[in-house]
Design a protein around this motif. Structure first.
Motif, mmCIF file in Angstrom:
data_model
loop_
_atom_site.group_PDB
_atom_site.id
_atom_site.type_symbol
_atom_site.label_atom_id
_atom_site.label_comp_id
_atom_site.label_asym_id
_atom_site.label_seq_id
_atom_site.Cartn_x
_atom_site.Cartn_y
_atom_site.Cartn_z
ATOM 1 N N THR A 316 0.831 -1.210 0.000
ATOM 2 C CA THR A 316 0.000 0.000 0.000
ATOM 3 C C THR A 316 0.860 1.253 0.000
ATOM 4 O O THR A 316 0.591 2.207 -0.743
ATOM 5 C CB THR A 316 -0.923 -0.010 1.230
ATOM 6 O OG1 THR A 316 -1.760 -1.171 1.183
ATOM 7 C CG2 THR A 316 -1.784 1.240 1.271
ATOM 8 N N VAL A 317 1.888 1.262 0.822
ATOM 9 C CA VAL A 317 2.772 2.428 0.868
ATOM 10 C C VAL A 317 3.437 2.644 -0.486
ATOM 11 O O VAL A 317 3.468 3.766 -1.020
ATOM 12 C CB VAL A 317 3.839 2.248 1.970
ATOM 13 C CG1 VAL A 317 4.865 3.379 1.902
ATOM 14 C CG2 VAL A 317 3.185 2.201 3.342
ATOM 15 N N ALA A 318 3.978 1.569 -1.075
ATOM 16 C CA ALA A 318 4.658 1.696 -2.370
ATOM 17 C C ALA A 318 3.706 2.166 -3.462
ATOM 18 O O ALA A 318 4.112 2.885 -4.381
ATOM 19 C CB ALA A 318 5.297 0.363 -2.752
ATOM 20 N N ALA A 319 2.437 1.758 -3.368
ATOM 21 C CA ALA A 319 1.465 2.132 -4.403
ATOM 22 C C ALA A 319 1.068 3.599 -4.329
ATOM 23 O O ALA A 319 0.535 4.138 -5.314
ATOM 24 C CB ALA A 319 0.220 1.254 -4.283
ATOM 25 N N GLN A 320 1.315 4.245 -3.210
ATOM 26 C CA GLN A 320 0.887 5.629 -3.035
ATOM 27 C C GLN A 320 1.951 6.647 -3.417
ATOM 28 O O GLN A 320 1.706 7.852 -3.337
ATOM 29 C CB GLN A 320 0.469 5.862 -1.574
ATOM 30 C CG GLN A 320 -0.689 5.009 -1.113
ATOM 31 C CD GLN A 320 -1.923 5.202 -1.964
ATOM 32 O OE1 GLN A 320 -2.287 6.331 -2.310
ATOM 33 N NE2 GLN A 320 -2.574 4.106 -2.332
ATOM 34 N N ALA A 356 1.941 12.002 2.741
ATOM 35 C CA ALA A 356 1.875 11.266 4.003
ATOM 36 C C ALA A 356 0.438 10.990 4.412
ATOM 37 O O ALA A 356 0.104 9.880 4.867
ATOM 38 C CB ALA A 356 2.612 12.045 5.091
ATOM 39 N N GLU A 357 -0.431 11.965 4.244
ATOM 40 C CA GLU A 357 -1.849 11.759 4.567
ATOM 41 C C GLU A 357 -2.477 10.721 3.638
ATOM 42 O O GLU A 357 -3.297 9.908 4.077
ATOM 43 C CB GLU A 357 -2.609 13.081 4.468
ATOM 44 C CG GLU A 357 -2.429 13.999 5.649
ATOM 45 C CD GLU A 357 -3.158 13.490 6.899
ATOM 46 O OE1 GLU A 357 -3.890 12.483 6.797
ATOM 47 O OE2 GLU A 357 -2.975 14.086 7.966
ATOM 48 N N ARG A 358 -2.097 10.751 2.382
ATOM 49 C CA ARG A 358 -2.630 9.769 1.434
ATOM 50 C C ARG A 358 -2.232 8.350 1.851
ATOM 51 O O ARG A 358 -3.046 7.420 1.803
ATOM 52 C CB ARG A 358 -2.110 10.089 0.034
ATOM 53 C CG ARG A 358 -2.711 9.222 -1.049
ATOM 54 C CD ARG A 358 -2.345 9.745 -2.432
ATOM 55 N NE ARG A 358 -0.906 9.703 -2.662
ATOM 56 C CZ ARG A 358 -0.136 10.780 -2.808
ATOM 57 N NH1 ARG A 358 -0.660 11.987 -2.720
ATOM 58 N NH2 ARG A 358 1.168 10.659 -3.034
ATOM 59 N N ILE A 359 -0.989 8.188 2.259
ATOM 60 C CA ILE A 359 -0.531 6.879 2.725
ATOM 61 C C ILE A 359 -1.290 6.463 3.987
ATOM 62 O O ILE A 359 -1.751 5.326 4.116
ATOM 63 C CB ILE A 359 0.978 6.908 3.000
ATOM 64 C CG1 ILE A 359 1.753 7.072 1.686
ATOM 65 C CG2 ILE A 359 1.429 5.643 3.718
ATOM 66 C CD1 ILE A 359 3.243 7.312 1.874
ATOM 67 N N VAL A 363 -3.687 3.091 4.268
ATOM 68 C CA VAL A 363 -3.441 2.018 5.233
ATOM 69 C C VAL A 363 -4.655 1.818 6.131
ATOM 70 O O VAL A 363 -5.030 0.682 6.454
ATOM 71 C CB VAL A 363 -2.180 2.323 6.066
ATOM 72 C CG1 VAL A 363 -2.029 1.314 7.201
ATOM 73 C CG2 VAL A 363 -0.944 2.305 5.178
ATOM 74 N N SER A 364 -5.302 2.903 6.529
ATOM 75 C CA SER A 364 -6.481 2.801 7.387
ATOM 76 C C SER A 364 -7.622 2.042 6.702
ATOM 77 O O SER A 364 -8.451 1.416 7.376
ATOM 78 C CB SER A 364 -6.964 4.195 7.801
ATOM 79 O OG SER A 364 -5.994 4.854 8.584
ATOM 80 N N GLY A 381 -8.683 -2.243 10.643
ATOM 81 C CA GLY A 381 -8.332 -1.304 11.689
ATOM 82 C C GLY A 381 -6.837 -1.056 11.816
ATOM 83 O O GLY A 381 -6.365 -0.563 12.842
ATOM 84 N N VAL A 382 -6.087 -1.397 10.746
ATOM 85 C CA VAL A 382 -4.647 -1.158 10.754
ATOM 86 C C VAL A 382 -4.403 0.340 10.566
ATOM 87 O O VAL A 382 -5.092 0.997 9.780
ATOM 88 C CB VAL A 382 -3.959 -1.961 9.639
ATOM 89 C CG1 VAL A 382 -2.451 -1.727 9.651
ATOM 90 C CG2 VAL A 382 -4.267 -3.435 9.778
#
Length: 431
Positions: A316-320, A356-359, A363-364, A381-382
């Motif tokens: 998810t992080v890499a995709a953002q 950072a907010e998008r990531i 994730v949420s 709930g991660v």
């Protein structure tokens, strides 16, 4: 029918299955059509014999490098550099489209039987790969037709400028067709287009150019001096070893659980991006992320489930972020991102905060399916806390940025977690 229903191909996205079938059927149809129009004469017999010779050399090539190839197939997924181009592209230059396509089928059929099948690679993958190469070979053969090496042209004995122009055009067409179809499959499988996948890197280009040059030499030697063609095998084997070393280096630089860069590899990439940004008078930002309450996931669902959550968060992080933004695993449940090439000043800070907010939001929204002993369930709930450090005109060192991002991350944790905090003036205290 039950066996067919269990084929791995049905696990692909529907759009990818459609593309796979279309490419395979188109390649198969072109092979049949190209063979059907061949006249029953001596030239056709010579072309078929040439295809058999190139196939035999491709088979010998595979057998000589079989240990290296099997090891390459066991390494994690990455850019798989195809050295069979030496034989397939040589066929495109020397042979008409039909026999040239037969060379592809022979070389890749043997490669699947001896290497890919034993490595557990799904048959549809070698089928799609062979189909893309068939289409590239047929297209290149058609382009090179008017200046066919050793058949209708005279390049080997000093052809005209037009002949060499057609040869160069055939190289371009071969690369474009093959690369476009590979990138199409990658884009559909990940639902994300990446310029890094489309363009590759300089090492990949260097190896590809080397194989194409060897293919041209094979094409020039085959009609007049066929006994010289096997001389390309020793440099080919050296190329195999170079590619293996590159893949082993990629494995060392890749975190096994998440597929992201290791901390050391991330630092190397980040240093290069930071130096590039300084030369261009641009800014960078470092994002330090920490999974909130990750121990509760491990305690409640088990460490295997925790690994799945880590992998899902990493993806998810890499995709953002962009392909050129290095993303690494920094610790147990910590991740680090460098946003490169940002505008200096307020605009760059705002972009870093938005990223950072998008990531954090992505994730949420995660729902990670896991399969514990009690039955399949989903972890939701991660959340992550994110610290952001920015370097513009101050030209801060990477370690300073990491420290500032760490302080900001600590502030996000203290403020209640699942939030983004930009760097402040240094304060005391650590996590």
């Amino acid at each position: 029918m039950r066996s067919v229903a269990r084929w791995p191909v049905w696990e692909l996205r529907r759009s990818l299955i459609v593309v796979l079938l279309a490419v395979v059927l188109l390649a198969g149809g072109l092979v049949v059509a190209a063979l059907a129009v061949l006249p029953a004469d001596r030239a056709t017999a010579v072309a078929v014999l040439g295809a058999a010779g190139l196939t035999a050399l491709g088979v010998l090539h595979t057998e000589l490098a079989i240990g290296i190839e099997r090891l390459r197939r066991r390494l994690p997924e990455g850019a798989y550099l195809d050295l069979m181009t030496v034989w397939t592209f040589a066929g495109a230059l020397v042979l008409p489209p039909g026999p040239a396509a037969l060379t592809v089928l022979g070389v890749y059929g043997h490669l699947w039987f001896r290497v890919w099948r034993r490595a557990g690679v799904a048959a549809y993958r070698i089928l799609y790969t062979a189909a893309t190469v068939v289409l590239a070979v047929v297209a290149a053969s058609v382009v090179a037709g008017p200046a066919r090496v050793g058949v209708t042209g005279d390049i080997g004995a000093g052809g005209s400028a037009a002949d060499y122009g057609l040869l160069l055009a055939a190289v371009v067409v071969y690369c474009l067709v093959n690369q476009a179809l590979v990138v199409l499959a990658l884009t559909l499988s990940t639902r994300r287009f990446g310029w890094r996948a489309a363009l590759g890197d300089w090492d990949e280009h260097g190896i590809e150019v080397s194989t194409l040059c060897l293919a041209v030499l094979v094409a020039l030697a085959a009609p007049a001096q066929p006994l010289l063609v096997p001389l390309v095998l020793p440099p080919l084997l050296m190329l195999h070893r170079a590619v293996l070393i590159r893949q082993l280096q990629d494995r060392v630089d890749t975190d096994a659980k998440t597929g992201l860069l290791t901390a050391g590899a991330w630092r190397d990439r980040a240093q290069r991006e930071l130096a590039r940004a300084r030369r261009r008078r641009l800014a960078v930002a470092v994002l330090l992320l920490d999974l909130d309450h990750f121990k509760e996931i491990n305690d409640g669902h088990g460490h295997l489930a925790g690994d799945e959550v880590l992998s899902a968060v990493a993806g998810t992080v890499a995709a953002q972020v962009r392909d050129d933004d290095p993303v690494g695993r920094f610790g147990g449940e910590e991740f680090v991102v460098l946003l490169a090439g940002l505008p200096p000043g307020t605009e760059g800070r705002e972009r870093a905060h938005l990223a950072a907010e998008r990531i954090r939001r992505a994730v949420s929204d995660l729902e990670v399916p896991i399969d514990p002993s009690g039955g399949r369930t989903t972890v939701d709930g991660v959340s992550v806390s994110v610290g952001v450090a920015f370097s513009g005109a101050d030209r801060r060192a990477l370690d300073d940025l990491l420290r500032s991002a760490d302080y900001a991350l600590y502030a996000a944790k203290r403020a209640g977690r699942n939030r983004v905090r930009p760097m402040r003036h240094r304060s005391t205290g650590r996590r």
